[in-house]
Design an enzyme around this catalytic site. Structure first.
Site, mmCIF file in Angstrom:
data_model
loop_
_atom_site.group_PDB
_atom_site.id
_atom_site.type_symbol
_atom_site.label_atom_id
_atom_site.label_comp_id
_atom_site.label_asym_id
_atom_site.label_seq_id
_atom_site.Cartn_x
_atom_site.Cartn_y
_atom_site.Cartn_z
ATOM 1 N N HIS A 53 0.828 -1.206 0.000
ATOM 2 C CA HIS A 53 0.000 0.000 0.000
ATOM 3 C C HIS A 53 0.861 1.253 0.000
ATOM 4 C CE1 HIS A 53 0.797 1.071 4.204
ATOM 5 N NE2 HIS A 53 0.661 -0.221 4.490
ATOM 6 N N GLU A 67 -0.536 -9.586 6.201
ATOM 7 C CA GLU A 67 0.877 -9.699 6.573
ATOM 8 C C GLU A 67 1.010 -10.116 8.028
ATOM 9 O OE1 GLU A 67 4.766 -6.724 6.614
ATOM 10 O OE2 GLU A 67 2.813 -5.958 6.077
#
Length: 178
Positions: free
Chosen positions: A32, A144
């Site tokens: 991101h 993650e």
């Protein structure tokens, strides 16, 4: 998030492969863009514990990063080869994904759902079209890590669906938490 493209039409590396290239997919992993939590954490790492950073969204600089990556993806021709975009259901990851791999500017009157509605969560960003772009799927298992930081927790899927109407959340609902 990741974009999945067909290996067909891409240059093959020299040498032999154990599996025929035309049967392979290429994964493009994208992290991101800059989120509000990144800026706060750089100033004071204890701010990562602030509830004000819950499901952090992109900064204006983050949107600039998205625009630059989008230009690169378009100019390189990669955008024409992406078959599927898989994204983690977090605000900043979905904003990055739709900004990079989404369609051109959304226009009222077009009979398709936008990937992202205008000003989603006060982002001050225009709507992003789902026209002429690959399908988007939110998958919780792309995460993650899950930690104690509010910026890494997300809203419920029912809150995301009206903000990102053209993203398929069917694989994220079963792993929902808030």
């Amino acid at each position: 998030m990741l974009g999945v493209s067909s290996a067909a039409g891409m240059e093959a590396a020299a040498g032999y492969s154990l599996y025929p290239l035309h049967r392979c997919k290429t994964l493009h992993l994208v992290r991101h863009a800059q989120g509000i939590h990144n800026v706060a954490g750089e100033k004071d790492c204890s701010l990562y514990l602030s509830e004000e950073l819950f499901d952090a969204q992109l900064t204006p600089f983050g949107w600039w990063q998205v625009d630059n990556l989008r230009k690169h993806v378009q100019e390189s021709g990669l955008s024409k080869r992406i078959e599927l975009v898989i994204v983690l259901p977090l605000l900043r990851t979905m904003q990055t994904a739709v900004g990079v791999f989404g369609g051109e500017g959304y226009t009222d009157g077009i009979e398709t759902s936008p990937l992202m509605v205008a000003n989603a969560v006060n982002s001050n960003h225009s709507a992003i079209s789902s026209l002429n772009c690959p399908p988007f799927m939110a998958v919780e298992l792309c995460r993650e890590h899950v930690g104690v930081h509010p910026c890494d927790r997300r809203r419920s899927i029912s809150e995301y669906q009206p903000l990102f109407p053209a993203i398929d959340f069917s694989l994220a609902i079963y792993f929902s938490y808030s």
